[in-house]
Design a protein around this motif. Sequence first.
Motif, PDB file in Angstrom:
ATOM      1  N   TYR A  72       0.640  -1.079  -0.415  1.00 22.66           N
ATOM      2  CA  TYR A  72      -0.149  -0.322   0.040  1.00 22.66           C
ATOM      3  C   TYR A  72       1.001   1.856   0.079  1.00 22.66           C
ATOM      4  N   LEU A  73       1.716   1.743   0.572  1.00 19.20           N
ATOM      5  CA  LEU A  73       3.037   2.410   0.845  1.00 19.20           C
ATOM      6  C   LEU A  73       3.444   2.676  -0.679  1.00 19.20           C
ATOM      7  N   GLU A  75       2.077   1.652  -3.678  1.00 21.03           N
ATOM      8  CA  GLU A  75       1.102   2.136  -4.513  1.00 21.03           C
ATOM      9  C   GLU A  75       1.288   3.527  -4.121  1.00 21.03           C
ATOM     10  N   TRP A  76       1.182   4.015  -2.812  1.00 16.69           N
ATOM     11  CA  TRP A  76       0.967   5.339  -2.736  1.00 16.69           C
ATOM     12  C   TRP A  76       2.223   5.980  -3.045  1.00 16.69           C
ATOM     13  N   ARG A  79       1.879   6.240  -6.733  1.00 19.41           N
ATOM     14  CA  ARG A  79       0.729   7.852  -7.431  1.00 19.41           C
ATOM     15  C   ARG A  79       1.376   8.796  -7.124  1.00 19.41           C
TER      16      ARG A  79
END
Length: 168
Positions: A72-73, A75-76, A79
């Motif tokens: 998740y980190l 992918e963030w 982005r």
Amino acid sequence: MPFTPFHMGPGLLIKALFQGSFSLMVFGWSQIVMDIQPLIVLLTGEGHLHGFSHTLIGASLLSTLSCVSGKYLGEWGLRLLALRSRSAPHLPISWPVAATSAAIGCYSHVLLDALMHGDLQPWWPISLENPILGMISAATLHQACLYAGLLGTAGLVVVNYWQKRSTQ
């Protein structure tokens, strides 16, 4: 090698070789997660510098934590990088890629540190011995990590150039 970029050298080489099958973001995050326990020991003066986190059992647990949080980190972060550079949208990090990258990150961290740190007990609680300590000198280990990073960076530059050229 606490808090050094040397651990990233092998990660850069692996990324150059395996491209989308490996997440450098998750790998890098796992390096940070692995060194939280030594950081706490350095700050407080309490505990074993290369303690539980630098055992194979600890690396297994931290690999799971790094996989879940790093996916998740990562992918963030990707982005944000895509927005900032106005590049194509990032591809999501799949669970198998996150798991593999975190495992390689955590286990390679133990392996590299076990080569040079006398207080590391990778096989705890089965054994307190570190059979690979001193197999190569710290200077040679640092050079190998540096050369892996340089080779990996060159590989990534070449692959990026080739990909851009083939889409034109």
